[in-house]
Design an enzyme around this catalytic site. Structure first.
Site, PDB file in Angstrom:
ATOM      1  N   ASP A  63     -74.852  51.977 104.919  1.00 37.92           N
ATOM      2  CA  ASP A  63     -75.387  52.170 106.274  1.00 37.92           C
ATOM      3  C   ASP A  63     -75.591  53.670 106.526  1.00 37.92           C
ATOM      4  OD1 ASP A  63     -76.155  51.657 108.868  1.00 37.92           O
ATOM      5  OD2 ASP A  63     -74.149  51.174 109.622  1.00 37.92           O
TER       6      ASP A  63
HETATM    7  C1  SPV Z   1     -74.604  47.893 113.523  1.00 36.58           C
HETATM    8  O1  SPV Z   1     -74.440  46.676 113.652  1.00 36.58           O
HETATM    9  O2  SPV Z   1     -75.201  48.406 112.585  1.00 36.58           O
HETATM   10  C2  SPV Z   1     -74.058  48.813 114.516  1.00 36.58           C
HETATM   11  C3  SPV Z   1     -72.819  48.480 115.173  1.00 36.58           C
HETATM   12  O3  SPV Z   1     -74.632  49.859 114.708  1.00 36.58           O
HETATM   13  S1  SPV Z   1     -71.581  49.314 114.335  1.00 36.58           S
HETATM   14  O4  SPV Z   1     -71.580  48.901 112.955  1.00 36.58           O
HETATM   15  O5  SPV Z   1     -70.367  48.941 115.046  1.00 36.58           O
HETATM   16  O6  SPV Z   1     -71.783  50.732 114.456  1.00 36.58           O
HETATM   17 MG    MG Z   2     -75.888  50.370 113.203  1.00 37.42          MG
END
Ligand code: SPV
Ligand code: MG
Length: 308
Positions: A63
């Site tokens: 991510d």
């Molecule tokens: C996502 O679902 O990618 C989010 C929420 O941004 S979190 O992972 O809590 O940042």
């Molecule tokens: Mg996110």
């Protein structure tokens, strides 16, 4: 009549705007592909969160903006095509500067996505639950420019732009969160997402006590999921995003199944614990193609019948 029906159904953007505006609290489920989006819709979910984390995980990357924005938009297009309910895209920090945001808005509106959430972090972003104290927040003025650019670019007046502050996540505290939220609303944001990684909603409660604006607030209670849902209504939250539970559920189910499938005797017992082929055909709307064939290509059906 069909024409009339189409007129009455609200646009996805309008639906999402209504969920933000009405006094009740609406749950959104985080999804990572069209199959999970369809499953969430059939379970009764009213609007979807295209989770950056979950989409990255499903692509086998981190991510950290490792997937390009066009790859993300492509996944979202499949999700929007497969469902009737609005989809809010987790647009990370906007994949660049204000100009990248403008291009993003143009492309996602054209593909039926009802709104976008942009967070005040720098590109490339990092997930909020990883080394969060070391993450830098974006410059406020620059971030406000992204929000304004998004609002100025949208063609559909109900398209939703959510501004997300990571002030709590990066350890900046309440006054920074409030200052930023106010600035983002002044720049045109339709809602504020305030994120917290506490085990209880203490930061969210403190924020909501001070938040005098009428602008709706969105939360992601991953770490404070045990909070009674009624609490979120009591403090006037508009949308609650269950961002990553579906991809986690799918991951565990597949891990367990994969382990069993390599043991021959287990295959039979596995069968009753996995979705039938029929239920997946149904999610793919296979029946519609049969009907369409009968209407547009009846010869094909005849041919197939002759063969069998
Ligand atoms: C996502 O679902 O990618 C989010 C929420 O941004 S979190 O992972 O809590 O940042
Ligand atoms: Mg996110």
């Amino acid at each position: 009549l069909e024409f009339l029906h189409k007129e009455i159904v609200l646009r996805k953007t309008t639906q999402l705007k209504k969920y933000l505006a009405d006094s009740s609290v609406t749950s959104m489920l985080g999804v990572h592909n069209a199959l999970s989006a369809k499953i969430a819709e059939e379970a009764g979910c009213q609007c979807l969160w295209a989770s950056g984390f979950a989409m990255a995980a499903s692509l086998g990357v981190r991510d950290n903006n490792e997937a390009s924005w066009t790859q993300i938009v492509e996944i979202c297009e499949f999700m929007a095509d497969a469902t009737e309910i609005p989809l809010l895209l987790d647009g990370d920090s906007g994949y660049g500067d204000f100009n990248n945001v403008r291009r993003l808005i143009k492309k996602i509106e054209a593909r039926g996505i009802a709104g976008v959430c942009i967070e005040d972090k720098c590109f490339p972003k990092t997930n909020s639950f990883i080394n969060s104290e070391q993450q830098a927040l974006a410059d406020v003025t620059e971030f406000c420019g992204k929000i304004r650019a998004a609002k100025d670019t949208q063609k559909d007046s109900d398209f939703v732009v959510v501004a997300r502050t990571e002030a709590f996540i990066t350890g900046q505290g309440l006054s920074e969160a409030l200052d930023r939220a106010n600035a983002y609303v002044e720049s045109g944001a339709d809602a504020i997402l305030v994120h917290s990684k506490e085990k209880t909603p203490v930061e969210i409660d403190a924020f909501m006590q001070q938040w005098k604006e009428k602008t709706p607030v969105v939360i992601v209670p991953t770490t404070y999921a045990s909070t009674p849902f009624s609490h979120f209504k009591d403090i006037n939250i508009s949308l609650v995003i269950w961002a990553n539970q579906l991809v986690r559920a799918a991951t565990k189910a597949m891990q367990e199944a994969a382990g069993k499938m390599l043991i021959q005797d287990e295959i039979v017992s596995l069968e009753k614990n996995i979705a039938s082929m029929g239920s997946i055909f149904q999610l793919q709307n296979t029946g519609e193609l049969k009907q369409a064939e009968a209407r547009y290509h009846p010869k094909k059906i005849k041919k197939v019948k002759e063969l069998v």
